[in-house]
Design a protein around this motif. Sequence first.
Motif, short mmCIF file in Angstrom:
data_model
loop_
_atom_site.label_atom_id
_atom_site.label_comp_id
_atom_site.label_asym_id
_atom_site.label_seq_id
_atom_site.Cartn_x
_atom_site.Cartn_y
_atom_site.Cartn_z
N HIS A 43 0.82 -1.22 0.00
CA HIS A 43 0.00 0.00 0.00
C HIS A 43 0.86 1.27 0.00
O HIS A 43 0.29 2.38 0.05
CB HIS A 43 -0.92 0.00 1.21
N GLY A 44 2.17 1.13 -0.01
CA GLY A 44 3.04 2.30 -0.02
C GLY A 44 3.15 2.98 1.33
O GLY A 44 3.51 4.17 1.40
N MET A 45 2.86 2.25 2.39
CA MET A 45 2.90 2.83 3.73
C MET A 45 4.31 2.80 4.32
O MET A 45 5.20 2.12 3.78
CB MET A 45 1.92 2.07 4.64
N ILE A 46 4.51 3.52 5.40
CA ILE A 46 5.82 3.63 6.05
C ILE A 46 5.76 2.86 7.36
O ILE A 46 5.05 3.24 8.29
CB ILE A 46 6.18 5.10 6.30
N TRP A 47 6.52 1.76 7.45
CA TRP A 47 6.43 0.84 8.58
C TRP A 47 7.23 1.33 9.78
O TRP A 47 8.38 1.77 9.64
CB TRP A 47 6.92 -0.54 8.18
N VAL A 48 6.65 1.22 10.96
CA VAL A 48 7.32 1.57 12.21
C VAL A 48 7.38 0.32 13.09
O VAL A 48 6.35 -0.31 13.36
CB VAL A 48 6.56 2.69 12.96
N GLY A 49 8.56 -0.04 13.52
CA GLY A 49 8.73 -1.21 14.37
C GLY A 49 8.75 -0.85 15.84
O GLY A 49 8.53 0.30 16.23
N LEU A 50 9.02 -1.84 16.66
CA LEU A 50 9.08 -1.67 18.11
C LEU A 50 10.53 -1.41 18.52
O LEU A 50 11.40 -2.26 18.32
CB LEU A 50 8.56 -2.94 18.80
N ALA A 51 10.78 -0.26 19.10
CA ALA A 51 12.15 0.12 19.46
C ALA A 51 12.38 -0.07 20.96
O ALA A 51 12.56 0.89 21.71
CB ALA A 51 12.42 1.56 19.06
N GLU A 52 12.34 -1.30 21.40
CA GLU A 52 12.56 -1.62 22.81
C GLU A 52 13.55 -2.78 22.91
O GLU A 52 13.48 -3.73 22.12
CB GLU A 52 11.26 -2.03 23.50
N TYR A 53 14.47 -2.70 23.86
CA TYR A 53 15.39 -3.81 24.07
C TYR A 53 14.63 -5.09 24.37
O TYR A 53 13.57 -5.06 25.01
CB TYR A 53 16.35 -3.51 25.23
N GLY A 54 15.16 -6.20 23.91
CA GLY A 54 14.55 -7.48 24.23
C GLY A 54 14.72 -7.81 25.71
O GLY A 54 15.80 -7.62 26.27
N GLY A 55 13.68 -8.29 26.34
CA GLY A 55 13.75 -8.63 27.75
C GLY A 55 13.85 -10.13 27.97
O GLY A 55 13.92 -10.93 27.04
N TRP A 56 13.89 -10.52 29.25
CA TRP A 56 13.90 -11.92 29.65
C TRP A 56 15.03 -12.70 28.99
O TRP A 56 14.89 -13.86 28.63
CB TRP A 56 12.54 -12.55 29.33
N ASN A 57 16.19 -12.06 28.86
CA ASN A 57 17.31 -12.71 28.17
C ASN A 57 18.54 -12.88 29.06
O ASN A 57 19.63 -13.17 28.57
CB ASN A 57 17.67 -11.95 26.89
#
Length: 201
Positions: free
Chosen positions: A121-135
């Motif tokens: 659809h020509g959209m601009i994707w935004v991801g999750l900018a958080e450190y991975g936990g439980w590691n």
Amino acid sequence: MQAQIAVAYHSGYGHTARQAAAVAAGAAEVADTAVRLVPVAEPDDELWRALAAADAIVFGTPTYMSGSSAVFRAFTEATTGVWGDGMQWKDKIAAGFTNSGTMSGDKLHTLVDLALFAAQHGMIWVGLAEYGGWNTTAGSSEDLNRLGSWLGAMSQSNNDEPPDLAPSASDLRTAAALGHRVATVTHRHLRGAAALTPARS
């Protein structure tokens, strides 16, 4: 300038609906943001108007059998009219979230599918900018982003728990973090677009 955020989702048993509500709550924390929860199970004119008016759309679906639900997939196929008529969602902000009964459940495949759908659809994707936990040994299931996802927000709900008990509080906080980021990025996007628009004399 107010940002309009739509959370377009399907929920089979109520768990993904709770995740959707958390995304909406996180977005609403950002000043001058209007958020609308938009179920997609029965697409009608009101649905299409809500999505057309949105500056950002966050897509959500449960992961069933390694992919999005049949109901959500029917919605995506119904957007061919929006896509074919001048790519009406072009340059809107997009993001995604999903829930499944197991820790992995191949949720990444669902998020990839959502991102590709948004890209078409020509959209601009935004991801999750958080450190991975439980590691680490000091971590726990209460950590933010405990499932370690960055393309979008993931949550896990035990199959024998109702939606008032699952997803977990940490997964709902993670969903809220995604909503907050989407709203923040959308405001920046709108300000940038306004700055590039020539002033009328």
